[in-house]
Design an enzyme around this catalytic site. Structure first.
Site, mmCIF file in Angstrom:
data_model
loop_
_atom_site.group_PDB
_atom_site.id
_atom_site.type_symbol
_atom_site.label_atom_id
_atom_site.label_comp_id
_atom_site.label_asym_id
_atom_site.label_seq_id
_atom_site.Cartn_x
_atom_site.Cartn_y
_atom_site.Cartn_z
ATOM 1 N N GLU A 71 14.451 3.743 0.678
ATOM 2 C CA GLU A 71 13.013 3.631 0.385
ATOM 3 C C GLU A 71 12.663 4.637 -0.708
ATOM 4 O O GLU A 71 13.080 5.802 -0.653
ATOM 5 C CB GLU A 71 12.184 3.925 1.639
ATOM 6 C CG GLU A 71 10.687 3.957 1.407
ATOM 7 C CD GLU A 71 9.899 4.318 2.651
ATOM 8 O OE1 GLU A 71 10.364 3.964 3.767
ATOM 9 O OE2 GLU A 71 8.832 4.952 2.543
ATOM 10 N N GLU B 27 2.362 8.268 -2.626
ATOM 11 C CA GLU B 27 1.660 8.277 -1.347
ATOM 12 C C GLU B 27 0.502 9.255 -1.451
ATOM 13 O O GLU B 27 0.624 10.307 -2.085
ATOM 14 C CB GLU B 27 2.587 8.703 -0.206
ATOM 15 C CG GLU B 27 3.613 7.672 0.186
ATOM 16 C CD GLU B 27 4.393 8.137 1.406
ATOM 17 O OE1 GLU B 27 4.140 7.614 2.508
ATOM 18 O OE2 GLU B 27 5.239 9.040 1.251
#
Length: 257
Positions: A134, A139
């Site tokens: 990932e 974020e």
């Protein structure tokens, strides 16, 4: 379709590289392209104890009609969850080596809001997470509007042991659109905001296997609550909207413009 737009970059070894856009979505029209995206539906916490139920309703995921994708988090009881929101994943899996992924995004601010632009390895169904790999391009924790994170997860370095960096910016990142990007090579990954490189991670910087040499799908989502941040409070604005003007995938070759 091959777009003529080009981008020049100098990687770690200082060799001249060029990138060319080979796929993009500019969210024109009034409907999300199902050829480009699938809506991921569910309210089981998504492995992070998230509080929202992601739906396929236009109340939560829609194209504005003036050139942007809107993912909208709402405070409402829905199928056992107290909030709803949206999560979309690219229908196509993109080769990682020699790639650049970009999106122009404006994020919502507020405690408990967790927007993200990220890549999930295409072997997720066969190998599971984190073996699939990932890459979190961006974020954002809504209670900390001057910060964003860039992170990778893989075997031996996932969850709380993930590898990445926290970036503190002078501007409130929720006040305007910014371009978030990542470049991926066979031996490094580099992250950018507004075309400024902010972080680079090398193959020797992870405590485990380097699993970023296959293909991955793009995910855009707006989570509510979860292990990564504080839960919403009375001051969290609902509805809150993650806006995306465009997403692009670039492929690279050596040479000159």
């Amino acid at each position: 379709m091959i777009w003529s737009l080009m981008f020049a970059c100098t990687p770690s070894d200082n060799s001249p590289l060029t990138y060319q856009v080979t796929w993009q979505d500019t969210f024109d029209g009034t409907e999300l392209s199902r050829d480009n995206w699938e809506l991921q539906v569910g309210g089981n916490g998504w492995g992070n104890n998230q509080l929202e139920h992601n739906t396929d309703r236009e109340d939560n995921v829609r194209v504005s009609g003036d050139g942007s994708l809107q993912i909208i988090a709402r405070e409402e009881a829905y199928q056992g969850n107290l909030y709803t929101s949206g999560r979309i994943r690219s229908q196509r899996a993109f080769p990682l080596i020699g790639s650049r992924f970009e999106a122009k995004i404006r994020m919502p601010a507020g405690q408990g809001l967790w927007p993200a632009f990220w890549l999930l390895g295409d072997t997720i169904e066969e190998e599971g997470w984190p073996l699939c790999g990932e890459i979190d391009i961006m974020e954002f924790r809504g209670e900390l509007p001057h910060q964003f994170l860039t992170t990778v997860h893989g075997p031996g370095y996932s969850g709380g042991a993930s590898v990445g960096s926290l970036h503190t910016m002078e501007d409130d990142l929720s006040a305007d659109f910014h371009v978030y990007a990542v470049e991926i090579d066979s031996e490094y990954i580099a992250w950018y905001i507004d075309n400024e490189r902010v972080y680079e991670l090398g193959i020797g910087d992870v405590n485990g296997s380097w699993v970023f040499d296959g293909s991955a799908r793009i995910i855009l989502n707006l989570a509510v609550g979860g292990n990564f941040l504080l839960p919403p409070n009375d001051e969290t604005p609902f509805p809150s909207t993650l806006e995306v003007e465009w997403v692009q995938y670039w492929q690279r070759g050596t040479g000159t413009l």
